[in-house]
Write a protein that holds these residues in place. Structure first.
Motif, short mmCIF file in Angstrom:
data_model
loop_
_atom_site.label_atom_id
_atom_site.label_comp_id
_atom_site.label_asym_id
_atom_site.label_seq_id
_atom_site.Cartn_x
_atom_site.Cartn_y
_atom_site.Cartn_z
N MET A 163 0.82 -1.21 0.00
CA MET A 163 0.00 0.00 0.00
C MET A 163 0.85 1.27 0.00
O MET A 163 0.50 2.27 -0.62
N LEU A 164 2.00 1.22 0.70
CA LEU A 164 2.92 2.36 0.76
C LEU A 164 4.32 1.85 0.49
O LEU A 164 4.92 1.19 1.34
N ILE A 174 7.43 8.33 -1.89
CA ILE A 174 6.61 7.19 -1.48
C ILE A 174 5.62 6.92 -2.60
O ILE A 174 4.89 7.83 -3.03
N ASP A 175 5.60 5.70 -3.12
CA ASP A 175 4.61 5.29 -4.11
C ASP A 175 3.40 4.72 -3.38
O ASP A 175 3.54 3.82 -2.54
N VAL A 176 2.23 5.22 -3.72
CA VAL A 176 1.00 4.84 -3.02
C VAL A 176 0.27 3.77 -3.82
O VAL A 176 -0.13 3.99 -4.97
N GLY A 177 0.11 2.60 -3.20
CA GLY A 177 -0.57 1.49 -3.86
C GLY A 177 -2.06 1.44 -3.60
O GLY A 177 -2.74 0.51 -4.05
N LEU A 178 -2.59 2.42 -2.89
CA LEU A 178 -4.01 2.42 -2.54
C LEU A 178 -4.91 2.54 -3.76
O LEU A 178 -6.09 2.19 -3.70
N PHE A 179 -4.36 3.04 -4.86
CA PHE A 179 -5.16 3.15 -6.08
C PHE A 179 -5.36 1.80 -6.76
O PHE A 179 -6.01 1.73 -7.82
N ASP A 180 -4.83 0.73 -6.17
CA ASP A 180 -5.22 -0.61 -6.62
C ASP A 180 -6.72 -0.80 -6.45
O ASP A 180 -7.33 -1.65 -7.12
N PHE A 181 -7.31 -0.04 -5.52
CA PHE A 181 -8.77 -0.02 -5.36
C PHE A 181 -9.32 0.96 -6.42
O PHE A 181 -9.20 2.18 -6.27
N THR A 191 -1.11 9.88 -10.83
CA THR A 191 0.05 10.43 -10.10
C THR A 191 0.10 9.77 -8.73
O THR A 191 -0.37 10.32 -7.74
N VAL A 192 0.70 8.60 -8.68
CA VAL A 192 0.71 7.81 -7.44
C VAL A 192 1.98 8.05 -6.61
O VAL A 192 2.06 7.58 -5.48
N ARG A 193 2.95 8.78 -7.15
CA ARG A 193 4.20 9.00 -6.40
C ARG A 193 4.12 10.33 -5.64
O ARG A 193 3.88 11.39 -6.22
N LEU A 194 4.35 10.24 -4.33
CA LEU A 194 4.41 11.42 -3.48
C LEU A 194 5.87 11.81 -3.30
O LEU A 194 6.65 11.06 -2.70
#
Length: 208
Positions: A113-114, A169-176, A201-204
């Motif tokens: 997820m993170l 930090i790459d956010v994997g929450l958009f898998d949803f 834009t999943v990278r913070l």
């Protein structure tokens, strides 16, 4: 249990935030450490509460609060349950229960997820999930009150060699796939900033 191990924030005291320290080198270093602890208190002072008062419930939108200090990254994720399971109520059918369990299992995988920049040397330390309608925290009365307009909260913790070395930090929450916007608040010893992420834009990017 469905949820991962509980990470409590009560171990970090807010009292030192109010102390006055000398302005010599030792005092400034102590202030830096205390500022780090205070950043963590922002996110770890309470367990996640799904459907907490004052939080907007908007489909397709969720919130992620992050605190970064040298030895840890702490994150709190809050979302309408609809973004994660397609339901706003407790699952009834066999398929609904299967899908809800799959969503919980996915959320428990904090390292997915993170995904933190390897330069920080972070490892996933645990997660606490709260979703009363899924049987994760809350009494029967709380579950009934939230059924039909449900949320989910998750607290993540990562232990790090030096989290300040992380550039992203790459956010994997958009898998949803129902999640379309993620409102991010980042707290560091240097201050706070806000960002909005989308599936494109999943990278913070983190301040260095």
């Amino acid at each position: 249990a469905l949820a991962g191990r509980v990470v409590l924030g009560s171990e970090v005291s807010a009292t030192p935030c109010e102390r006055q320290l000398p302005r010599d080198r030792a005092g400034l270093e102590a202030m830096r450490r205390i500022a780090s602890a205070c950043a963590l208190v922002v996110l770890t002072s309470a367990a996640p509460v799904a459907g907490a008062q004052g939080k907007a419930h908007q489909h397709g939108v969720a919130r992620l609060d992050l605190a970064i200090e040298p030895k840890a990254v702490v994150a709190r994720f809050d979302s309408p349950l609809d973004n994660l399971t397609g339901l706003e109520r407790s699952p009834h059918s066999k398929d609904e229960k299967k899908n809800a369990l799959a969503a919980v299992r996915r959320l428990e995988n904090g390292a997915q997820m993170l995904r933190i920049d390897p330069a920080a040397g972070c490892r996933f330390a645990g997660v606490t999930l709260a979703a009363p309608v899924l049987g994760l925290g809350g009494s029967g009365a709380v579950r009934a009150a939230n059924d039909g307009h449900a949320d989910l909260g998750a607290d993540y913790r990562f232990d790090c060699t030096d989290a300040t070395r992380a550039a992203w930090i790459d956010v994997g929450l958009f898998d949803f796939v129902r999640l379309q916007r993620l409102q991010v608040r980042l707290v560091t010893v240097g201050g706070q900033l806000r960002r909005e992420l989308t599936p494109a834009t999943v990278r913070l990017a983190l301040p260095r």
